[in-house]
Write an enzyme that holds these catalytic residues in place. Structure first.
Site, PDB file in Angstrom:
ATOM      1  N   GLN A   8      -3.139  -3.420   0.955  1.00 11.42           N
ATOM      2  CA  GLN A   8      -3.345  -3.342   2.265  1.00 11.42           C
ATOM      3  C   GLN A   8      -2.971  -2.221   2.925  1.00 11.42           C
ATOM      4  O   GLN A   8      -2.715  -1.858   4.038  1.00 11.42           O
ATOM      5  CB  GLN A   8      -2.105  -4.507   2.907  1.00 11.42           C
ATOM      6  CG  GLN A   8      -2.663  -6.036   2.524  1.00 11.42           C
ATOM      7  CD  GLN A   8      -1.448  -6.984   2.836  1.00 11.42           C
ATOM      8  OE1 GLN A   8      -1.113  -7.293   3.716  1.00 11.42           O
ATOM      9  NE2 GLN A   8      -0.558  -6.943   1.499  1.00 11.42           N
TER      10      GLN A   8
ATOM     11  N   HIS B 131      -7.633  -2.824   4.344  1.00 15.21           N
ATOM     12  CA  HIS B 131      -7.465  -2.611   5.684  1.00 15.21           C
ATOM     13  C   HIS B 131      -7.963  -1.443   6.000  1.00 15.21           C
ATOM     14  O   HIS B 131      -7.203  -0.532   6.986  1.00 15.21           O
ATOM     15  CB  HIS B 131      -5.800  -2.681   6.155  1.00 15.21           C
ATOM     16  CG  HIS B 131      -5.482  -4.252   6.162  1.00 15.21           C
ATOM     17  ND1 HIS B 131      -3.968  -4.418   6.098  1.00 15.21           N
ATOM     18  CD2 HIS B 131      -6.002  -5.364   5.899  1.00 15.21           C
ATOM     19  CE1 HIS B 131      -3.856  -5.756   6.215  1.00 15.21           C
ATOM     20  NE2 HIS B 131      -4.980  -6.378   6.134  1.00 15.21           N
TER      21      HIS B 131
ATOM     22  N   CYS C 192     -18.596  12.235  16.806  1.00 16.30           N
ATOM     23  CA  CYS C 192     -19.425  11.839  15.869  1.00 16.30           C
ATOM     24  C   CYS C 192     -20.876  13.062  15.611  1.00 16.30           C
ATOM     25  O   CYS C 192     -21.476  13.215  16.392  1.00 16.30           O
ATOM     26  CB  CYS C 192     -20.191  10.745  15.805  1.00 16.30           C
ATOM     27  SG  CYS C 192     -21.388  10.323  14.336  1.00 16.30           S
TER      28      CYS C 192
ATOM     29  N   GLU D  44      13.048  -8.776  -1.313  1.00 11.01           N
ATOM     30  CA  GLU D  44      13.632 -10.326  -0.769  1.00 11.01           C
ATOM     31  C   GLU D  44      12.470 -11.357  -1.075  1.00 11.01           C
ATOM     32  O   GLU D  44      11.314 -10.907  -1.310  1.00 11.01           O
ATOM     33  CB  GLU D  44      14.067 -10.142   0.578  1.00 11.01           C
ATOM     34  CG  GLU D  44      12.900  -9.618   1.453  1.00 11.01           C
ATOM     35  CD  GLU D  44      13.115  -9.135   2.852  1.00 11.01           C
ATOM     36  OE1 GLU D  44      14.527  -8.943   3.119  1.00 11.01           O
ATOM     37  OE2 GLU D  44      12.335  -9.485   3.766  1.00 11.01           O
TER      38      GLU D  44
HETATM   39  P1  OAD Z   1       5.439  -5.281   5.659  1.00  8.70           P
HETATM   40  O1  OAD Z   1       6.259  -4.420   6.440  1.00  8.70           O
HETATM   41  O2  OAD Z   1       5.106  -6.624   6.516  1.00  8.70           O
HETATM   42  O3  OAD Z   1       6.374  -6.096   4.618  1.00  8.70           O
HETATM   43  C1  OAD Z   1       6.781  -5.084   3.773  1.00  8.70           C
HETATM   44  C2  OAD Z   1       7.499  -5.793   2.365  1.00  8.70           C
HETATM   45  O4  OAD Z   1       7.859  -4.988   1.495  1.00  8.70           O
HETATM   46  C3  OAD Z   1       8.811  -6.617   2.848  1.00  8.70           C
HETATM   47  O5  OAD Z   1       8.594  -7.843   2.374  1.00  8.70           O
HETATM   48  C4  OAD Z   1       9.807  -5.779   2.238  1.00  8.70           C
HETATM   49  O6  OAD Z   1      10.727  -6.907   1.640  1.00  8.70           O
HETATM   50  C5  OAD Z   1       9.179  -5.330   1.069  1.00  8.70           C
HETATM   51  N1  OAD Z   1       9.843  -4.075   0.671  1.00  8.70           N
HETATM   52  C6  OAD Z   1      10.365  -3.074   1.071  1.00  8.70           C
HETATM   53  N2  OAD Z   1      10.472  -1.788   0.453  1.00  8.70           N
HETATM   54  C7  OAD Z   1      10.335  -2.467  -0.912  1.00  8.70           C
HETATM   55  C8  OAD Z   1      10.217  -1.879  -2.184  1.00  8.70           C
HETATM   56  N3  OAD Z   1      10.994  -0.675  -2.383  1.00  8.70           N
HETATM   57  N4  OAD Z   1       9.962  -2.418  -3.230  1.00  8.70           N
HETATM   58  C9  OAD Z   1       9.488  -3.725  -3.178  1.00  8.70           C
HETATM   59  N5  OAD Z   1       9.232  -4.262  -1.765  1.00  8.70           N
HETATM   60  C10 OAD Z   1       9.658  -3.643  -0.788  1.00  8.70           C
HETATM   61  O7  OAD Z   1       4.324  -4.833   5.195  1.00  8.70           O
HETATM   62  P2  OAD Z   1       2.857  -5.567   4.846  1.00  8.70           P
HETATM   63  O8  OAD Z   1       3.159  -6.994   4.060  1.00  8.70           O
HETATM   64  O9  OAD Z   1       2.149  -4.526   3.935  1.00  8.70           O
HETATM   65  O10 OAD Z   1      -1.924  -4.160   8.686  1.00  8.70           O
HETATM   66  O11 OAD Z   1       2.183  -5.758   6.115  1.00  8.70           O
HETATM   67  C11 OAD Z   1       0.810  -6.220   5.909  1.00  8.70           C
HETATM   68  C12 OAD Z   1      -0.113  -5.785   7.218  1.00  8.70           C
HETATM   69  O12 OAD Z   1       0.567  -5.839   8.457  1.00  8.70           O
HETATM   70  C13 OAD Z   1      -0.120  -4.228   7.130  1.00  8.70           C
HETATM   71  O13 OAD Z   1      -1.204  -3.863   6.153  1.00  8.70           O
HETATM   72  C14 OAD Z   1      -0.423  -3.851   8.355  1.00  8.70           C
HETATM   73  C15 OAD Z   1       0.510  -4.672   9.024  1.00  8.70           C
HETATM   74  O14 OAD Z   1       0.163  -4.703  10.451  1.00  8.70           O
HETATM   75  C16 OAD Z   1      -2.531  -3.556   9.649  1.00  8.70           C
HETATM   76  O15 OAD Z   1      -2.237  -2.682  10.319  1.00  8.70           O
HETATM   77  C17 OAD Z   1      -3.951  -4.154   9.880  1.00  8.70           C
END
Ligand code: OAD
Length: 249
Positions: free
Chosen positions: A109, A127, A156, A224
């Site tokens: 993502q 994404h 463009c 977590e």
């Molecule tokens: P989030 O910011 O929602 O979640 C990040 C996750 O990574 C959390 O569950 C943290 O606990 C975990 N985390 C943080 N540091 C870490 C580490 N060192 N090792 C392992 N885990 C860790 O990010 P995404 O799930 O990627 O979309 O968010 C999904 C989408 O929401 C993104 O692609 C973006 C956003 O809106 C768009 O922009 C379309």
């Protein structure tokens, strides 16, 4: 009060997961912002997460770009320069290494390009990418590898209309080819590693139940538990940059 019995997905040990990994010819990774956190790229929903400090409705929707293209462009330009100053972390590098021994596809993502910079070659960018632009009129896509394209949205070269960041915004569909390729990969997976994602954004998160239905084992790596944890056969709690190199030992 009687609580339903809790499954013991937190109890699987590292050696058990290493065993699953060794016995899985086809591995899929679903990664999120936490994957790049140890490289210094901010996540979205954590304490210093981007969506704590910025309103996605002002910056990450087609309407926001139509209302104020310069503001949106500047924000992506800032993110590009931030990512350009980072490097793949040991987690990214471990996955690139794993690809040398297994059929491995990374579905990410993330828009930062760090999996590719680490050496992973089968990467599906669900994404989009900070390093691409798309024309708002003729839809032509350009790959641009320089961190700073310009402070104003460029035009463009084909049709003279505004170029927009090549990322997926809220309210937009995923790139159909990326989604179809993800579904195909998931259908054949033996093991899914879900790394550093809060599992709150769909349809990306839907890939996890789909992998379970297809018979894959699911291993989550996160700081977590998340809404996806109950589906996981194991949740390894800790930073991906530390756990992934250990998994490969
Ligand atoms: P989030 O910011 O929602 O979640 C990040 C996750 O990574 C959390 O569950 C943290 O606990 C975990 N985390 C943080 N540091 C870490 C580490 N060192 N090792 C392992 N885990 C860790 O990010 P995404 O799930 O990627 O979309 O968010 C999904 C989408 O929401 C993104 O692609 C973006 C956003 O809106 C768009 O922009 C379309």
């Amino acid at each position: 009060m009687c609580l339903p019995p809790r499954d013991n997905h937190l109890m699987a040990t590292l050696p058990e997961v290493q065993d699953w990994l060794r016995n899985s010819p086809r591995i899929i990774v679903l990664s999120g912002a936490g994957m790049s956190a140890e490289s210094g790229v901010p996540t979205f929903r954590g304490l210093d997460g981007l969506w704590r400090n910025f309103n996605p409705l002002d910056l990450a929707t087609p309407e926001a770009f139509a209302n104020n293209p310069t503001l949106v462009w500047e924000w992506y330009d800032w993110r590009r320069s931030l990512v350009a100053a980072t490097h793949p972390n040991p987690g990214h590098l471990a996955l690139a290494q794993l690809e040398l021994q297994h059929h491995l596809t990374v579905i990410t993502q993330n828009v930062d390009g760090l999996h590719t910079r680490a050496g992973s070659t089968h990467v599906i960018e669900l994404h989009g990418s900070l390093w691409r632009t798309r024309c708002t009129a003729c839809q032509s896509i350009r790959t641009n590898l320089t961190p700073k394209l310009s402070t104003l949205p460029p035009l463009c070269p084909d049709c003279g209309q505004l170029l927009r960041p090549g990322v997926v915004w809220f309210g937009e569909n995923l790139p159909p080819m990326a989604w179809e390729a993800s579904l195909e990969a998931i259908a054949e997976a033996n093991l899914l590693l879900v790394i550093g994602t809060s599992g709150t954004v769909y349809p990306a998160a839907e890939l996890v139940p789909l992998a379970k239905q297809a018979g894959a084992k699911v291993v989550e790596i996160n700081l977590e538990e998340t809404p996806l944890s109950p589906l996981a056969d194991a949740t390894l709690l800790g930073p991906g940059g530390q756990i992934l190199p250990k998994l490969l030992q």
